[in-house]
Enzyme design. Structure first.
Site, PDB file in Angstrom:
ATOM      1  N   LYS A 199      -1.568  -3.339   1.160  1.00  0.00           N
ATOM      2  CA  LYS A 199      -1.929  -2.289   0.034  1.00  0.00           C
ATOM      3  C   LYS A 199      -1.394  -3.236  -1.158  1.00  0.00           C
ATOM      4  O   LYS A 199      -0.016  -3.443  -1.205  1.00  0.00           O
ATOM      5  CB  LYS A 199      -1.016  -1.075   0.471  1.00  0.00           C
TER       6      LYS A 199
ATOM      7  N   LYS B 146      21.587 -11.498   0.617  1.00  0.00           N
ATOM      8  CA  LYS B 146      22.409 -10.265   0.059  1.00  0.00           C
ATOM      9  C   LYS B 146      21.251  -9.169  -0.120  1.00  0.00           C
ATOM     10  O   LYS B 146      20.317  -8.948   0.590  1.00  0.00           O
ATOM     11  CB  LYS B 146      22.970 -10.868  -1.337  1.00  0.00           C
TER      12      LYS B 146
ATOM     13  N   CYS C 163      10.096 -12.668  -9.725  1.00  0.00           N
ATOM     14  CA  CYS C 163      11.410 -12.362  -8.962  1.00  0.00           C
ATOM     15  C   CYS C 163      12.631 -13.202  -8.777  1.00  0.00           C
ATOM     16  O   CYS C 163      13.839 -12.988  -8.920  1.00  0.00           O
ATOM     17  CB  CYS C 163      11.186 -11.805  -7.630  1.00  0.00           C
TER      18      CYS C 163
ATOM     19  N   ASN D  35       3.029  -8.667  -9.813  1.00  0.00           N
ATOM     20  CA  ASN D  35       3.105  -9.867 -10.794  1.00  0.00           C
ATOM     21  C   ASN D  35       2.314 -11.197 -10.192  1.00  0.00           C
ATOM     22  O   ASN D  35       1.945 -11.782 -10.940  1.00  0.00           O
ATOM     23  CB  ASN D  35       4.578 -10.572 -10.720  1.00  0.00           C
TER      24      ASN D  35
ATOM     25  N   GLU E 288      18.330  -6.543 -12.869  1.00  0.00           N
ATOM     26  CA  GLU E 288      17.076  -7.323 -13.260  1.00  0.00           C
ATOM     27  C   GLU E 288      16.136  -6.530 -14.153  1.00  0.00           C
ATOM     28  O   GLU E 288      15.888  -5.638 -14.342  1.00  0.00           O
ATOM     29  CB  GLU E 288      16.162  -7.215 -12.058  1.00  0.00           C
TER      30      GLU E 288
HETATM   31  P1  NAD Z   1       7.960  -1.670  -6.776  1.00  0.00           P
HETATM   32  O1  NAD Z   1       9.263  -1.784  -5.731  1.00  0.00           O
HETATM   33  O2  NAD Z   1       8.055  -0.691  -7.579  1.00  0.00           O
HETATM   34  O3  NAD Z   1       6.643  -1.648  -5.740  1.00  0.00           O
HETATM   35  C1  NAD Z   1       6.018  -2.495  -4.813  1.00  0.00           C
HETATM   36  C2  NAD Z   1       5.132  -1.961  -4.003  1.00  0.00           C
HETATM   37  O4  NAD Z   1       6.010  -0.831  -3.322  1.00  0.00           O
HETATM   38  C3  NAD Z   1       4.072  -1.420  -4.614  1.00  0.00           C
HETATM   39  O5  NAD Z   1       2.969  -1.598  -3.933  1.00  0.00           O
HETATM   40  C4  NAD Z   1       4.380   0.176  -4.446  1.00  0.00           C
HETATM   41  O6  NAD Z   1       3.283   0.941  -4.528  1.00  0.00           O
HETATM   42  C5  NAD Z   1       5.061   0.216  -3.077  1.00  0.00           C
HETATM   43  N1  NAD Z   1       6.078   1.139  -2.852  1.00  0.00           N
HETATM   44  C6  NAD Z   1       6.958   1.696  -3.688  1.00  0.00           C
HETATM   45  N2  NAD Z   1       7.530   2.760  -3.037  1.00  0.00           N
HETATM   46  C7  NAD Z   1       7.224   2.760  -1.824  1.00  0.00           C
HETATM   47  C8  NAD Z   1       7.745   3.475  -0.595  1.00  0.00           C
HETATM   48  N3  NAD Z   1       8.484   4.357  -0.749  1.00  0.00           N
HETATM   49  N4  NAD Z   1       6.964   2.982   0.486  1.00  0.00           N
HETATM   50  C9  NAD Z   1       6.213   1.948   0.712  1.00  0.00           C
HETATM   51  N5  NAD Z   1       5.857   1.483  -0.308  1.00  0.00           N
HETATM   52  C10 NAD Z   1       6.376   1.837  -1.691  1.00  0.00           C
HETATM   53  O7  NAD Z   1       7.949  -3.171  -7.658  1.00  0.00           O
HETATM   54  P2  NAD Z   1       6.924  -3.595  -8.533  1.00  0.00           P
HETATM   55  O8  NAD Z   1       7.485  -2.861  -9.766  1.00  0.00           O
HETATM   56  O9  NAD Z   1       5.544  -3.708  -8.128  1.00  0.00           O
HETATM   57  O10 NAD Z   1       7.330  -5.217  -8.529  1.00  0.00           O
HETATM   58  C11 NAD Z   1       8.616  -5.708  -9.094  1.00  0.00           C
HETATM   59  C12 NAD Z   1       9.740  -6.037  -8.285  1.00  0.00           C
HETATM   60  O11 NAD Z   1       9.001  -6.901  -7.076  1.00  0.00           O
HETATM   61  C13 NAD Z   1      10.869  -6.682  -9.041  1.00  0.00           C
HETATM   62  O12 NAD Z   1      12.036  -6.283  -8.653  1.00  0.00           O
HETATM   63  C14 NAD Z   1      10.676  -7.955  -8.491  1.00  0.00           C
HETATM   64  O13 NAD Z   1      11.708  -8.796  -8.377  1.00  0.00           O
HETATM   65  C15 NAD Z   1      10.050  -7.846  -7.150  1.00  0.00           C
HETATM   66  N6  NAD Z   1       9.535  -8.947  -6.419  1.00  0.00           N
HETATM   67  C16 NAD Z   1      10.068 -10.002  -5.570  1.00  0.00           C
HETATM   68  C17 NAD Z   1       9.205 -11.093  -5.016  1.00  0.00           C
HETATM   69  C18 NAD Z   1       9.932 -11.642  -4.116  1.00  0.00           C
HETATM   70  O14 NAD Z   1       9.219 -12.522  -3.335  1.00  0.00           O
HETATM   71  N7  NAD Z   1      11.062 -11.851  -3.663  1.00  0.00           N
HETATM   72  C19 NAD Z   1       8.027 -11.318  -5.487  1.00  0.00           C
HETATM   73  C20 NAD Z   1       7.641 -10.684  -6.824  1.00  0.00           C
HETATM   74  C21 NAD Z   1       8.260  -9.350  -7.122  1.00  0.00           C
END
Ligand code: NAD
Length: 487
Positions: free
Chosen positions: A176, A454, A284, A153, A384
């Protein structure tokens, strides 16, 4: 192809390709057009990136903080000079409207480099501890090679929010980006080199959920900072725990935004709209459970409906566009299925609820949607959604709304709108969240800590707190007298 980079990865100061890696197609979400074709990192690429980081880090850590800060501040200047170009790339990468990216993405990344470049020059200093003759001192030392893993995002912002404090504290980083948005981080890596960062300190490699574990499990990696969903967070945190690595987890949320009947209703509606529709709802910290006190419910809903129906949806590169598409076809399917569940479980669609029919092309557009009469147990109020879907719930009194707001596994953010400031402070004090707002929503300047509690994660990004998460304490006891041993 519109946005094809020189190669897929950026390692040790230069672009690197390895076509043995599986193909990652970067699609422009507004049209579905392929704008770049890259390759996921092979194990050899992962090794190369981590080795470069490991080699470069000690010399960087040994430089004076002022010298390190100067490089980061120069990177901030370059990012600001290229704001337009970087914002266009961010719009291509994500489909977010240029109206947003031009004010929120590279600029926020630049803020991060500027802030950490400045504070590190001011000193990340330890303590002197007098012990009556003997004394001790502490210093904060870098962790070594840190891994950043991003969501789709805010690709440029995430690349900077992780990179800037890591580098400021004297670490090297392998970043990455999400497989959905591979482009922005490569530009950040290029800019850092141009700003004078020694090669090897900020490397970008591409990949998906199969690549991430190669980084997380690598013995030379000291820390992992993930921005992603809760299920991914659980996997990454448990893999890191197996090797006792430092972790920062920035995960998902289902945050409450509480509107009391004395609030400035137009501000509260503005806050709720920004906290649900900005970036097509893919934020998020969004306040997706909007609790409105019953007395102002009708007024709130009727004005909210009018304002929501005026949102201009369209081609993201058009400066008039206020809302672009979702990131992908799959994400739209997911959001639509939540909307169906909301309807099936008895919530009222106030506005939206489907795909807009006045937007042409193959893009992953969706209408900004407001559900009214949502109750706590409905799926749309618990999970979510990560799309522009606002749930409005009614409430009667303060204690009730606090209990309901806290009845979730998430704890990322929360907001309160009220004219009674004592109540504002009293309520936020009881809300279980990491980042909270009174009479505004979703503002995250670099000066303030950001992160969740949490299941929404741990560790903090931004502010001085982030530096603590990219360094550790070293304590030195100094004996000033003779050692008295009983044997
Ligand atoms: P995702 O969890 O599908 O992927 C996030 C990243 O993790 C990607 O780069 C993905 O390739 C990597 N990944 C996936 N599985 C992995 C593993 N087993 N080991 C290591 N890396 C792995 O999330 P998304 O769909 O890209 O993003 C949306 C989510 O991110 C939502 O839940 C959102 O709330 C959250 N988010 C949180 C924040 C925050 O600051 N708290 C900010 C933006 C998005």
């Amino acid at each position: 192809m519109k946005a094809q980079p020189k190669a897929s990865h950026f390692i040790d100061g230069e672009y690197v390709e390895d076509t043995d890696g599986s193909v990652i197609e970067s699609l422009y979400p507004a049209t579905g057009e392929v704008i770049a074709r890259l390759h996921a990192a092979t194990p050899a690429i992962v090794e190369k990136a981590i080795a470069a980081a490991k080699r470069a880090q000690p010399e960087w850590a040994a430089m004076s903080p002022t010298a390190r800060g100067r490089v980061l501040k120069r990177a901030a200047e370059i990012m600001r000079e290229r704001n337009h170009e970087l914002s266009e790339l961010e719009t291509l990468d994500t489909g977010k409207p240029i109206q947003e990216t031009i004010v929120a993405d590279p600029t926020s990344g630049a803020d991060s480099f500027e802030f950490f470049g400045g504070v590190i020059a001011a000193g990340l200093n330890g303590q002197y501890i007098p012990l009556g003759g003997d004394f001790a001192y502490t210093k904060r030392v870098p962790l070594g090679v840190c891994v950043g893993i991003g969501a789709w995002n805010y690709p440029q912002q995430i690349a900077c929010w992780k990179g800037a404090p890591a580098l400021a504290a004297g670490n090297a980083m392998v970043f990455k980006p999400s497989e959905n948005t591979p482009l922005g981080a490569l530009k950040i890596a290029e800019i850092l080199i141009e700003a004078g960062l020694p090669k090897g300190l900020y490397n970008v490699i591409q990949g998906d959920r199969t690549t991430g574990p190669l980084l997380v499990n690598h013995p030379d990696v000291a820390k992992v900072s993930l921005t992603g969903s809760v299920p991914t967070g659980r996997k990454v945190a448990s893999a890191a725990a197996g090797k006792l690595k430092h972790v920062t987890m920035e995960l998902g949320g289902k945050s409450p935004l509480i509107v009391f009947d004395d609030a400035d209703i137009d501000s509260a509606i503005g806050g709720a709209m920004l906290g649900n529709f900005y970036s097509t709802g893919q934020v998020c910290s969004n306040g997706t459970r909007v609790f409105v006190q019953r007395k102002v419910k009708d007024q709130f809903l009727s004005r909210l409906k009018k304002r929501t129906e005026k949102i201009i949806i369209g081609e993201p590169m058009d400066e008039a566009t206020q809302m672009g598409p979702l990131i992908s076809f799959d994400q739209r399917q997911k959001v639509l299925s939540y909307i169906d569940k909301g309807k099936a479980e008895g919530a009222t669609v106030l506005t939206g609820g489907g795909i807009p029919n006045d937007v042409t092309g193959e893009g992953y557009y969706i209408q900004p949607t407001v559900f009214a009469d949502v109750t706590d147990e409905m799926t749309i109020a618990r999970e979510e959604i990560f799309g522009p879907v606002m749930c409005v719930l009614d409430f009667d009194d303060e204690d009730e709304v606090i209990a309901r707001a806290n009845a979730t596994e998430f704890g990322l953010s929360a907001g309160v709108f009220t004219a009674d400031l004592s109540r504002g402070h009293r309520v936020v004090d009881q809300l279980e969240a990491g980042t909270l707002w009174i009479n505004t929503y979703n503002l995250c300047p670099v000066e303030i800590p950001f992160g969740g509690s949490k299941q929404s994660g741990f560790g903090r990004e931004n502010s001085l707190a982030a530096l603590e998460h990219y360094s550790e304490l070293k304590t030195v006891y100094v004996g000033m007298g003779k050692v008295e041993a009983p044997y």
